[in-house]
Design a protein around this motif. Sequence first.
Motif, PDB file in Angstrom:
ATOM      1  N   LEU A  95      33.780  91.526  69.641  1.00 48.69           N
ATOM      2  CA  LEU A  95      33.622  91.844  68.225  1.00 48.69           C
ATOM      3  C   LEU A  95      32.647  93.006  68.041  1.00 48.69           C
ATOM      4  N   SER A  96      31.528  92.967  68.727  1.00 48.04           N
ATOM      5  CA  SER A  96      30.550  94.050  68.567  1.00 48.04           C
ATOM      6  C   SER A  96      31.112  95.371  69.065  1.00 48.04           C
ATOM      7  N   GLU A  97      31.938  95.331  70.120  1.00 48.58           N
ATOM      8  CA  GLU A  97      32.579  96.549  70.602  1.00 48.58           C
ATOM      9  C   GLU A  97      33.611  97.068  69.601  1.00 48.58           C
ATOM     10  N   LYS A  98      34.385  96.168  68.999  1.00 46.36           N
ATOM     11  CA  LYS A  98      35.380  96.589  68.001  1.00 46.36           C
ATOM     12  C   LYS A  98      34.713  97.227  66.796  1.00 46.36           C
ATOM     13  N   LEU A  99      33.535  96.710  66.443  1.00 47.74           N
ATOM     14  CA  LEU A  99      32.825  97.226  65.278  1.00 47.74           C
ATOM     15  C   LEU A  99      31.907  98.383  65.621  1.00 47.74           C
ATOM     16  N   ALA A 100      31.753  98.658  66.921  1.00 44.10           N
ATOM     17  CA  ALA A 100      30.864  99.717  67.413  1.00 44.10           C
ATOM     18  C   ALA A 100      29.453  99.519  66.904  1.00 44.10           C
ATOM     19  N   ILE A 101      28.995  98.263  67.038  1.00 44.45           N
ATOM     20  CA  ILE A 101      27.637  97.911  66.588  1.00 44.45           C
ATOM     21  C   ILE A 101      26.664  98.195  67.705  1.00 44.45           C
TER      22      ILE A 101
END
Length: 101
Positions: A95-101
């Motif tokens: 999820l963090s990778e998809k959101l580029a967080i």
Amino acid sequence: MQWVQANLSEIRYVSCTGKHNNLIKTLHLKDEKLNYEGSFDELRIFLTSQNFLQIDRGLVVNLEKVDYVNLKKNEVHLKDMDDILKATSIKSKILSEKLAI
């Protein structure tokens, strides 16, 4: 598949709780919750093709509604909501990778 009336953009997340023949499926909107009577698997498959991600066995989150992800605690914080969702560690990272967080 049975549908309740809600726009995809209004859905923050979907939860599925309970045991085998007593599952409670809920669409969580900003200010209300709607029960869903259909199959969770069919709903999950549809939603994950629409910019949603399954973050745990019974949780599917709208990617547009995610504020941030706490990777240390595997928590997903949503915009404009106090709800904090628990994700599996691998789904938190995805999820963090998809959101580029």
